[in-house]
Design a protein around this motif. Structure first.
Motif, PDB file in Angstrom:
ATOM      1  N   ARG A 307       0.827  -1.202   0.000  1.00 38.12           N
ATOM      2  CA  ARG A 307       0.000   0.000   0.000  1.00 38.12           C
ATOM      3  C   ARG A 307       0.865   1.257   0.000  1.00 38.12           C
ATOM      4  N   GLY A 308       0.193   2.392  -0.136  1.00 41.59           N
ATOM      5  CA  GLY A 308       0.863   3.687  -0.035  1.00 41.59           C
ATOM      6  C   GLY A 308       1.887   3.899  -1.132  1.00 41.59           C
ATOM      7  N   SER A 309       3.008   4.533  -0.780  1.00 41.48           N
ATOM      8  CA  SER A 309       4.005   4.903  -1.776  1.00 41.48           C
ATOM      9  C   SER A 309       4.741   3.700  -2.347  1.00 41.48           C
ATOM     10  N   ALA A 310       4.556   2.512  -1.748  1.00 44.47           N
ATOM     11  CA  ALA A 310       5.149   1.312  -2.349  1.00 44.47           C
ATOM     12  C   ALA A 310       4.650   1.109  -3.771  1.00 44.47           C
ATOM     13  N   ALA A 311       3.421   1.586  -4.041  1.00 41.83           N
ATOM     14  CA  ALA A 311       2.838   1.437  -5.382  1.00 41.83           C
ATOM     15  C   ALA A 311       3.574   2.268  -6.434  1.00 41.83           C
ATOM     16  N   ASN A 312       4.449   3.158  -6.004  1.00 38.28           N
ATOM     17  CA  ASN A 312       5.238   3.959  -6.949  1.00 38.28           C
ATOM     18  C   ASN A 312       6.476   3.219  -7.429  1.00 38.28           C
ATOM     19  N   SER A 313       6.714   2.020  -6.913  1.00 39.76           N
ATOM     20  CA  SER A 313       7.943   1.296  -7.216  1.00 39.76           C
ATOM     21  C   SER A 313       7.716   0.195  -8.241  1.00 39.76           C
ATOM     22  N   ALA A 314       8.461   0.270  -9.350  1.00 37.04           N
ATOM     23  CA  ALA A 314       8.396  -0.788 -10.359  1.00 37.04           C
ATOM     24  C   ALA A 314       8.999  -2.092  -9.837  1.00 37.04           C
ATOM     25  N   VAL A 315       9.961  -1.990  -8.916  1.00 35.96           N
ATOM     26  CA  VAL A 315      10.519  -3.195  -8.299  1.00 35.96           C
ATOM     27  C   VAL A 315       9.444  -3.905  -7.484  1.00 35.96           C
ATOM     28  N   CYS A 316       8.680  -3.142  -6.682  1.00 31.18           N
ATOM     29  CA  CYS A 316       7.589  -3.735  -5.899  1.00 31.18           C
ATOM     30  C   CYS A 316       6.546  -4.370  -6.827  1.00 31.18           C
ATOM     31  N   TYR A 317       6.240  -3.690  -7.929  1.00 28.84           N
ATOM     32  CA  TYR A 317       5.257  -4.220  -8.889  1.00 28.84           C
ATOM     33  C   TYR A 317       5.776  -5.519  -9.505  1.00 28.84           C
ATOM     34  N   SER A 318       7.053  -5.550  -9.859  1.00 33.08           N
ATOM     35  CA  SER A 318       7.631  -6.749 -10.470  1.00 33.08           C
ATOM     36  C   SER A 318       7.698  -7.909  -9.487  1.00 33.08           C
ATOM     37  N   LEU A 319       7.905  -7.600  -8.192  1.00 26.71           N
ATOM     38  CA  LEU A 319       7.982  -8.638  -7.173  1.00 26.71           C
ATOM     39  C   LEU A 319       6.608  -9.135  -6.732  1.00 26.71           C
ATOM     40  N   GLY A 320       5.556  -8.499  -7.222  1.00 26.34           N
ATOM     41  CA  GLY A 320       4.210  -8.917  -6.842  1.00 26.34           C
ATOM     42  C   GLY A 320       3.734  -8.335  -5.535  1.00 26.34           C
ATOM     43  N   ILE A 321       4.463  -7.354  -5.007  1.00 27.21           N
ATOM     44  CA  ILE A 321       4.079  -6.719  -3.747  1.00 27.21           C
ATOM     45  C   ILE A 321       2.892  -5.785  -3.962  1.00 27.21           C
ATOM     46  N   THR A 322       2.892  -5.079  -5.100  1.00 26.77           N
ATOM     47  CA  THR A 322       1.807  -4.165  -5.443  1.00 26.77           C
ATOM     48  C   THR A 322       1.181  -4.590  -6.769  1.00 26.77           C
ATOM     49  N   ALA A 323       0.023  -3.967  -7.078  1.00 26.51           N
ATOM     50  CA  ALA A 323      -0.739  -4.390  -8.261  1.00 26.51           C
ATOM     51  C   ALA A 323      -0.889  -3.302  -9.314  1.00 26.51           C
ATOM     52  N   VAL A 324      -0.249  -2.153  -9.101  1.00 24.20           N
ATOM     53  CA  VAL A 324      -0.371  -1.024 -10.038  1.00 24.20           C
ATOM     54  C   VAL A 324       0.952  -0.836 -10.772  1.00 24.20           C
ATOM     55  N   ASP A 325       0.878  -0.698 -12.092  1.00 23.27           N
ATOM     56  CA  ASP A 325       2.082  -0.480 -12.895  1.00 23.27           C
ATOM     57  C   ASP A 325       2.502   0.984 -12.792  1.00 23.27           C
ATOM     58  N   PRO A 326       3.554   1.298 -12.046  1.00 20.85           N
ATOM     59  CA  PRO A 326       3.941   2.706 -11.877  1.00 20.85           C
ATOM     60  C   PRO A 326       4.585   3.286 -13.131  1.00 20.85           C
ATOM     61  N   VAL A 327       5.111   2.439 -14.004  1.00 17.04           N
ATOM     62  CA  VAL A 327       5.702   2.939 -15.253  1.00 17.04           C
ATOM     63  C   VAL A 327       4.586   3.417 -16.175  1.00 17.04           C
ATOM     64  N   GLY A 328       3.556   2.588 -16.350  1.00 20.53           N
ATOM     65  CA  GLY A 328       2.432   2.964 -17.207  1.00 20.53           C
ATOM     66  C   GLY A 328       1.665   4.153 -16.662  1.00 20.53           C
ATOM     67  N   MET A 329       1.674   4.309 -15.312  1.00 24.78           N
ATOM     68  CA  MET A 329       0.932   5.397 -14.661  1.00 24.78           C
ATOM     69  C   MET A 329       1.805   6.636 -14.442  1.00 24.78           C
ATOM     70  N   ASP A 330       3.077   6.572 -14.867  1.00 27.10           N
ATOM     71  CA  ASP A 330       4.015   7.684 -14.685  1.00 27.10           C
ATOM     72  C   ASP A 330       4.110   8.146 -13.219  1.00 27.10           C
ATOM     73  N   LEU A 331       4.244   7.193 -12.313  1.00 26.53           N
ATOM     74  CA  LEU A 331       4.366   7.534 -10.888  1.00 26.53           C
ATOM     75  C   LEU A 331       5.848   7.749 -10.540  1.00 26.53           C
ATOM     76  N   LEU A 332       6.072   8.530  -9.496  1.00 23.01           N
ATOM     77  CA  LEU A 332       7.430   8.946  -9.111  1.00 23.01           C
ATOM     78  C   LEU A 332       7.967   8.028  -8.022  1.00 23.01           C
ATOM     79  N   PHE A 333       8.995   7.277  -8.313  1.00 20.35           N
ATOM     80  CA  PHE A 333       9.606   6.347  -7.343  1.00 20.35           C
ATOM     81  C   PHE A 333      10.144   7.108  -6.124  1.00 20.35           C
ATOM     82  N   GLU A 334      10.798   8.230  -6.365  1.00 22.13           N
ATOM     83  CA  GLU A 334      11.414   8.977  -5.272  1.00 22.13           C
ATOM     84  C   GLU A 334      10.404   9.485  -4.254  1.00 22.13           C
TER      85      GLU A 334
END
Length: 334
Positions: A307-334
């Protein structure tokens, strides 16, 4: 330098650390450990000592009701590394042993010496101008000489200035549930447990200059303060030939190949960017631990979602921790 030794805990350490920094005093870390024989102040030498003290306190509290924690000699032996043991003043076990007999005192000192070693045990002396205390002090000096244990001068202050004695007595009587008018001998004999200056300590122990010298020498030897603590995540076990960074990278790109079909350049660049920062901040263990928790939950049909800002991480998305693609959504990892 000053050390705060709360009873069976490190409760005041953060506030003590801040206050000492503001006052230009070096704050040492420790705790007064309750044993079946009495209370022993333990001081932290290094990071390993801090870890051992925390583990000792944890063991004590987990197996006892609140307020009844005790440490046995075997517990002290298991967690003695990086710690320095003082015998305590008039309330310490050694003082009681000295009242029993010189043999009992010597046997107890040798037991502690076997746990902490020659260089990490001191016979602690305090002088608050009590005839009974001085009688015990002389017996402790003899026991220390007999067992080859160095002396250490301290004052066990309970208040900063003499005027603090009354409040100290009030708080102590509240603890024991006794009215001040009926406290009698429970009240302080005098106001000598104030924070004394180096010159005052030199004067009180002028016949034992080595005890004052040892206090200063020990303070210099205790290199650890909370400033050294920082935070380090537990080491995550990885397959042979891997380290945490390389294993996180493999898991990440294995997951990314499933998440991104195909794994396009923008996603790959973002993953490389994130992994570089994770490695720089020494956080791969954190990501691996959370990934492990998520895997456990999925295998055991437990609902889980980052949850939360973890969803901004493509690593978290790739590991299956989150369910939202931050690259496609242009979210800021930092």
């Amino acid at each position: 330098s000053m050390a705060l030794v709360d009873r069976d805990g490190l409760y005041g350490a953060p506030r003590f650390f801040r206050a000492c920094r503001e006052a230009g005093v070096r704050p040492l870390v420790g705790a007064e450990i309750t044993t079946s024989e009495g209370s022993l102040p333990l001081l932290v030498k290094d990071r390993a000592g801090y870890r051992n003290l925390c583990r000792l306190l944890t063991r004590m509290h987990l197996r006892a009701e609140k307020g009844e924690a005790r440490a046995e000699l075997e517990d002290l032996r298991d967690f003695s590394g990086g710690l320095v043991c003082l015998t305590g003043g008039m309330d310490g076990p050694l003082s009681r042993k000295c009242l029993e007999s010189p043999a009992a005192a010597a046997f107890y000192l040798r037991s502690l010496k076997g746990v902490f070693g020659q260089d990490n045990l001191y016979v602690e002396l305090q002088r608050h101008f009590s005839r009974k205390q001085e009688k015990v002090t002389q017996a402790m000096i003899q026991s220390a000489s007999l067992c080859g244990i160095p002396l250490l001068a301290s004052n066990g202050p309970g208040y900063s200035g003499r005027e603090g004695r009354f409040l100290y007595d009030v708080l102590a009587r509240i603890k024991h549930g006794v009215n001040l008018d009926n406290a009698g001998r429970l009240l302080s004999r005098n106001s000598e447990r104030f924070l004394k200056s180096p010159a005052e300590m030199d004067l009180i122990f002028r016949d034992l200059p080595e005890a004052v010298f040892n206090s200063r020498e020990l303070a210099e030897r205790l290199e650890f303060t909370l400033q050294n603590l920082g935070y380090r995540f537990p080491e995550y076990p990885v397959p042979e030939g891997e380290n945490m960074n390389s294993w996180l990278r493999k898991l990440t790109f294995k997951g990314a190949a499933d998440r991104y079909r195909p794994l396009h350049d923008k996603a790959r660049a973002q993953l490389e960017h994130e992994l570089k920062i994770i490695e720089k901040l020494e956080l791969p263990g954190y990501f691996l631990i959370v990934w492990d928790i998520v895997q456990y939950c999925r295998h055991n049909k437990i609902l889980v979602q980052g949850r939360g800002s973890a969803a901004n991480s493509a690593v978290c998305y790739s590991l299956g921790i989150t369910a939202v693609d931050p690259v496609g959504m242009d979210l800021l990892f930092e």
